[in-house]
Design an enzyme around this catalytic site. Structure first.
Site, PDB file in Angstrom:
ATOM      1  N   GLU A 146       0.781  -1.232   0.000  1.00  0.00           N
ATOM      2  CA  GLU A 146       0.000   0.000   0.000  1.00  0.00           C
ATOM      3  C   GLU A 146       0.815   1.285   0.000  1.00  0.00           C
ATOM      4  OE1 GLU A 146      -3.316   0.118  -0.234  1.00  0.00           O
ATOM      5  OE2 GLU A 146      -3.444  -2.059  -0.334  1.00  0.00           O
ATOM      6  N   SER A 155     -48.924 -31.672  36.972  1.00  0.00           N
ATOM      7  CA  SER A 155     -48.570 -32.058  38.341  1.00  0.00           C
ATOM      8  C   SER A 155     -47.265 -31.445  38.809  1.00  0.00           C
ATOM      9  CB  SER A 155     -48.480 -33.585  38.439  1.00  0.00           C
ATOM     10  OG  SER A 155     -49.741 -34.165  38.185  1.00  0.00           O
TER      11      SER A 155
END
Length: 815
Positions: free
Chosen positions: A87, A465
């Site tokens: 770059e 239950s």
């Protein structure tokens, strides 16, 4: 000649002044877009929300930009060199701009009227990424230049490079090189070799065009060009270059993989925090530590997975996804393409049956490989007829599969792959620390990625239950005992809150006659529960149930309450059971332990209501209405609100002891396989078997499991709480309690044990051979009897203690 020189000089001065004027004019036009020094030094990265277990294992990440910032010191030297080679070779020597690059940009401007790109230094790329848009315009380019020059004055080169490494977009939602390392290679930057570092260094120029996953050939060319540049610049030697340039492409789409699968948990945290932080939640780098125990979460995942698949196989094989005889002779590429068109479950694979014999099948997997599926991998596949019926057991492979069948396979430790099908049934598990309500594990369904509905928190189902222990605790609070007799006989109730006359029955239609409450609970006798609630009264019972955190407005105001007809979530049930587990105190379930910002500062720290066992109580008048206590925790001493007692210790122990009998003698007997005497619990199954539950606990942990269909279809014949949900509970608790010492609920010294007549619940006669022992509060001890003449005079506490001592001695002699 001199005149010409003068003219040229004047023109040069005019040109320079014009250029300066134009430059100044441009500066005036863009100066408002140039960040201040403070803004330059306070650049903020968009960092996703990350969610961890209590022991720092990643379970979730939310945010469009995957990013993991690193400091300059953490940037590998080879990566820095690769970036510079690709770059900006002159990065450490220019003032932020590249004059030659600007020349090219100017030529593009003159020739086309637009900035075409090029000439951008690393500093300029940082300026663009942090402060500007990506539009290709004259104004933006000059603004970029001015910002770059200012950055070079205010920041060091290392600071600028650090910003670049953390901000740049590198494809696949990866922002920054550390995120890219994880996405493409599943490793940190420090673990990548030279070839891999050069590969990701080539991405900023064009993340799509040079992507090693999407365009591997172009990515390879770009990588090798960067390596050549590094060699020519003296950044690497010839040997390192040769090794790297010959290295194959190893990039794959790893994404950001969690350490622990807990997607339902992660989504709960995200939803809760979004209400407070809004969209900033996904960008501010918040770190959340939950109460989840990573090992127990893994155990919960496996328990639910195994439980659902066991149910699914019990009810038969629903058949192949499709049959494609034409695919058998097709190319491998065509076969795998057809297989990948089907969605599947993580870690499972699609397969095409190529050929069969009596004892095995040859199948093509979606990765293109061919394997042999043995008979044991498919022998379970009786044809599914409906929830209650299956067809005949298969005898040969042809009874199950034929060539051309497209099937699902799941991993299997015995046969490598096993015939499978996506289950329709669902299950959920929630496990809490009963001392403070911390959620230690949570599974909201079989497959979060197929259905995000969280059945632990969002689903309201009838507990059946599983709710009875709350009713029985209310009875104990009203003066009933474990030995109280309720007649289990046919009865008809005329209730204005019910549509018609109600005739409750027990499962199986059997009636047991006069029954002690202890027996009725471990047998789960419905009629006893209904008669008991009728005797106690619905209104006082509803008021009592508020102590467990239940809202009376959400509960039925009729006798069906006794059979668990309320619509409640597994989280609500588990929270209620913590009162049984911790000896009578109410705590609040919580999931988020603390929230930190990106700098590690604590934004929120949970202060859970905690059972004071042990702690040092602090003075109320100094702290307000909430009692506080000083707790010694693994993180040091903490001041926390103290849990308030909601049921007496005597009652808490008695109901615990009764629920231990559910496992010893009743519907939870399968849990005896754990060989632990400290566990207690209760099954639950609703009418027509639409919901199956088991909730159980010891003195430290509560776990509740629900199984059912989202559309409330019946689970089928033989599916009860004890068969559909209890095995999942056992699987989880076996691992969760491994190497854990027994944790009993302490027996209060005020309780006494006396011998009773098992048929009547009365005090046993002297010498009665079938007498049994029962635990009572002193005020509720049955009167002493001599032969058939009861003594109605009171019994002194000393006499009771003496008799209790004799009873305990007798118990020791029995065992």
């Amino acid at each position: 000649m001199i005149r010409a020189i003068k003219i040229l000089f004047i023109l040069g001065v005019i040109g320079a002044l014009a250029a300066a004027g134009i430059t100044y004019g441009i500066y005036l036009n863009v100066k408002d877009r140039i960040p201040t020094v403070a803004e330059l030094k306070d650049t903020k990265l968009q960092i996703p929300l990350r969610i961890y277990t209590r022991d720092s294992k990643l379970i979730g990440e939310f945010g469009e930009q995957r990013r993991t910032p690193v400091s300059y010191d953490e940037i590998p030297a080879n990566l820095e060199n690769a970036i510079l080679a690709a770059e900006d070779t002159n990065f450490y020597h220019h003032p932020g701009v590249d004059i030659m690059g600007l020349g090219r940009a100017a030529f593009q401007l003159v020739s086309s009227g637009e900035i075409q790109g090029g000439g951008s230094t690393i500093t300029m790329q940082v300026a663009r990424n942090y402060f500007l848009s990506f539009e290709q315009t004259f104004t933006r380019k000059f603004t970029e230049i001015f910002i770059s020059l200012k950055m070079e004055q205010e920041l060091t080169k290392h600071e600028i490079l650090e910003l670049y490494v953390n901000k740049i977009y590198l494809g696949k939602r990866a922002y920054g090189f550390e995120a890219a390392a994880q996405v493409y290679y599943g490793k940190s930057l420090q673990e990548l070799d030279l070839a891999q570092l050069a590969m990701i260094a080539g991405l900023p120029k064009a993340p799509s065009r040079f992507n090693p996953i999407v365009n591997p050939s172009r990515a390879l060319i770009r990588r090798n060009w960067i390596l050549q540049r590094m060699l020519s610049l003296g950044m690497i030697n010839k040997e390192d270059y040769q090794t790297a340039v010959e290295a194959p492409i190893t990039a794959q789409n790893h994404g950001i993989s969690p350490d622990v699968e807990a997607s339902y948990v992660a989504e709960m945290v995200r939803a809760e925090l979004y209400d407070k932080f809004g969209d900033d939640l996904y960008n501010d780098g918040l770190v959340v530590y939950t109460t989840i125990n990573s090992e127990r979460q893994l155990e919960a995942n496996q328990a639910v997975y195994d439980g659902v698949l066991a149910y699914d196989e019990r009810h038969g094989y629903r058949g192949t996804l499709e049959t494609r005889p034409d695919l058998v002779s097709a190319s491998t590429e065509e076969q795998t393409k057809a297989l990948k068109a089907h969605s599947n479950i993580v870690d499972w694979t699609m397969a095409l049956v190529l050929a069969t014999t009596e004892t095995d099948a040859t199948v093509r997997l979606e990765d293109g490989s061919t394997v042999t599926l043995p008979w044991p991998a498919m022998s379970w596949a009786r044809p599914y007829i409906d929830a209650d019926r299956q067809g005949a057991a298969p005898k040969v492979v042809a009874d199950v599969l034929v060539p051309g069948d497209v099937i699902q396979l799941r991993p299997d430790s015995q046969t490598n792959w096993r015939l499978a099908q996506t289950p329709a049934v669902q299950s959920a598990l929630i496990s809490l620390d009963s001392k403070d309500g911390a959620i230690e594990s949570l599974v909201g369904g079989f497959n979060f990625f197929a259905n995000k509905f969280n059945r632990v928190t969002q689903s309201k189902r009838q507990p059946g239950s599983n709710f009875k222990p709350f009713i029985y605790t209310s009875a104990l609070n009203q003066g009933y005992t474990a030995a109280s007799i309720i007649n289990d006989a046919p009865v008809v109730f005329e209730d204005n809150n019910l549509a018609a006359a109600w005739r409750p029955t027990n499962d199986g239609g059997k009636f047991y006659g006069p029954t002690r409450l202890r027996q009725a609970l471990f047998r789960s006798q419905n009629v006893v529960s209904v008669r008991l609630l009728d005797e106690m009264g619905i209104r006082p019972t509803l008021e009592f149930l508020k102590r467990f955190g239940f809202d009376p407005a959400e509960l039925p105001h009729n006798l069906s309450l006794s059979l668990g007809s309320a619509n409640l979530s597994p989280l609500q049930i588990a929270a209620g059971y913590t009162v049984f587990s911790n000896g009578g105190f109410r705590v609040q379930p919580y999931l988020i332990d603390r929230v930190e910002d990106s700098e590690g500062n604590i934004l929120f720290q949970a202060e859970p209501i905690t059972v004071c066992d042990p702690c040092t109580l602090l003075e109320l008048d100094q702290l307000g209405d909430v009692q506080m206590g000083l707790f010694d925790t693994p993180q040091g001493f903490k001041t926390l609100p103290v849990a308030q007692r909601v049921i007496d210790a005597d009652i808490a122990y008695i109901i615990y002891d009764m629920m231990r009998d559910v496992i010893r003698y009743g519907t939870g007997r399968r849990a005896l396989v754990l060989k632990r005497d400290d566990i207690a619990g209760k099954t639950g199954t609703t009418n027509d078997g639409r919901d199956a539950w088991f909730s159980g606990f010891n003195g430290d942990i509560v776990t509740s499991v629900w199984t059912g269909f989202d559309d409330s279809s019946p689970l089928g014949r033989g599916e009860w709480g004890g068969s559909a949900s209890l095995p999942t509970w056992i699987s989880y608790m076996r691992d969760a309690l491994a190497d854990q010492e027994p944790a009993y609920i302490a027996k209060p010294s005020s309780l006494v044990t006396v011998r009773i007549d098992p048929k009547t619940g009365e005090r046993a006669l002297p010498g009665q051979k079938d007498a049994i022992f029962e635990v009572f509060r002193p005020a509720n001890v049955p009167a002493q009897r001599v032969l058939n003449v009861p003594i109605t005079t009171g019994t002194s506490a000393t006499d009771l203690k003496q008799e209790e001592a004799k009873a305990e001695t007798a118990l020791e002699n029995l065992f």
